[in-house]
Design a protein around this motif. Structure first.
Motif: not given
Length: 467
Positions: A391-405
């Protein structure tokens, strides 16, 4: 001599009278006084049941994640063989005695082929509402044994007025069960003058020469709570806090209970932990209602205005928190439930919850094995100082997390659920992958942190739409 014998026979008590006298002398302490109080012509028991069932129906909001994730989700997995266990259950640090109650209810509904979503959600809450009604009646009978009927009546009134009791009593929380058990245990308190009466050693064997000690503890505890429990007692009690303190010269058992309340609030493990919540003090509220009832009973000219003020200032937060505040978490599951019976049998919805951990219930409020993914936040159990939960990883950089996932179109979910505060930050991802807003559901007037005012549902392309 014969005259003396004759006189003795005439004055000799009968076996029946001795039996009655023995029953009076050695009657157990748990026998309650008959319930004389009536509301609108019905007994206090019936009124309490009806009141708490109405309480249950009018409670349409969420409180904390434990309400579902530590109670309903576990028995759903136990009975229906699909669901989710949080890290506490996987590590074995929680016991199954509490969720087992709901597992039995679920199993019975399943065997009768009545395991609808509505009943899976509502039956456990009705169970807690009935327990709350039982606690209300027990508290009234308890005070009736200790005090005058007037005090018992006003204590019962305060119990029904309490907005926090209204807010919590029918929720599937372990704290609600603890409160009922605490009230039951209080009914077996050794009454002064009874055979089992004995002063508690922990109370330092107070005597009547120290009537101000309890009040001193009250103010000291309140001072400490105001700085370590975020004004918990004032918030939970609202206007009832004004008549909470036991007065000097109050009865012995009232002083003992008063000190017990303050010792629990000040010295319990909940107070010593860094993590504190309002619900942690819920089990001591029945104790507080006794002092509120005593104070109201002592009022004369101002009793009715005071009672009206208590009712008004508790009714407003009770209705607001029960009907409006944080209702989106449940309303969104009602909308998503439509995906469980799609008109197109070939469609296979996949849901992604981009929300703080456990913001909504899960399978217990869907009751179908949809493919779900949500942000997890288990603690680091390996001692890694650089550990960051998902959760913290996502909210720190939402776009990067979505593109990676989701590196390709084929891996994308069909539906995304998020709070409106995140919408702008990931708008480019939503537009690029043809996600369209399908629903906007109110959640709270007081958004805070990662929690927004509304909950949004986005649907991709030709995915099944929500009406």
């Amino acid at each position: 001599m014969e005259k003396t014998r004759e006189r003795f026979k005439q004055n000799k008590p009968s076996c029946e009278s001795l039996r009655k006298r023995s029953c009076i002398l050695y009657s157990t302490d748990i026998i309650t006084t008959p319930q004389t109080l009536k509301f609108f012509g019905i007994s206090i028991t019936v009124f309490s049941v009806v009141f708490r069932l109405l309480n249950c129906v009018l409670l349409q909001t969420s409180f904390v994640p434990d309400e579902y994730w530590q109670s309903l989700e576990i028995p759903h997995r136990m009975v229906f063989s699909y669901g989710y266990e949080t890290w506490e259950w996987k590590e074995g640090i929680r016991g199954y005695s509490y969720p087992l109650l709901f597992a039995l209810m679920y199993k019975l509904l399943h065997l009768m082929n009545y395991d609808t979503v509505y009943l899976l959600v509502f039956v456990p809450r009705v169970f807690h509402a009935l327990l709350a009604a039982c606690a209300d009646v027990m508290l009234y009978n308890l005070v009736l044994r200790w005090e005058t009927p007037d005090v018992a009546k006003w204590t019962y009134f305060c119990q029904l007025c309490s907005w926090f009791t209204w807010f919590c009593c029918s929720r599937t929380l372990t704290n609600t069960m603890e409160t009922v058990l605490t009230t039951l245990a209080l009914c077996f308190y050794p009454l002064p003058g009874s055979k089992t009466h004995n002063r508690w050693v922990i109370l330092c064997q107070l005597n009547q020469k120290s009537p101000y000690f309890c009040q001193l503890c009250s103010w000291f505890t309140w001072f400490c709570c105001s700085r370590t429990l975020t004004n918990t007692m004032e918030t939970v009690l609202t206007t009832l806090a004004l008549c909470f303190y036991p007065l000097p010269g109050s009865k012995t058992h009232n002083r003992d209970i008063g000190i017990s309340v303050h010792l629990h609030t000040l010295c319990s493990m909940e107070s010593l932990l860094a993590h504190k919540e309002f619900r942690f003090v819920y089990p001591v509220l029945p104790f507080c209602m006794i002092f509120s009832g005593v104070s109201l009973a002592k009022l004369q000219a101002w009793r009715k205005p005071a009672a009206a003020a208590l009712l008004l200032f508790n009714l407003i937060p009770a209705l607001y928190t029960g009907l409006i505040h944080q209702r989106g978490s449940l309303d969104v599951m009602h909308d998503l439930r439509q995906l469980c019976d799609p008109s197109d049998s070939q469609s296979s919805p996949e849901l992604l919850f981009l929300m703080p951990c456990h913001s909504t219930p899960l399978y217990s409020h869907l009751h179908c094995p949809l493919k779900l993914r949500f942000l997890e936040c288990p603690p680091d159990l390996t001692g890694n100082k650089e550990y960051v939960d998902e959760a913290d990883m996502f909210f720190s950089n939402p776009l990067h997390w979505l593109q990676t996932s989701f590196p390709s179109q084929s891996t994308l979910p069909s539906h995304i659920v998020l709070f409106d505060g995140l919408e702008k930050e990931i708008s480019s991802f939503l537009e690029e992958n043809r996600f369209a807003k399908q629903a906007e559901i109110f959640h709270t007037h007081f958004p805070e942190g990662r929690v927004g005012r509304n909950i949004l549902i986005y649907t991709r392309g030709s995915a099944l739409k929500i009406n």
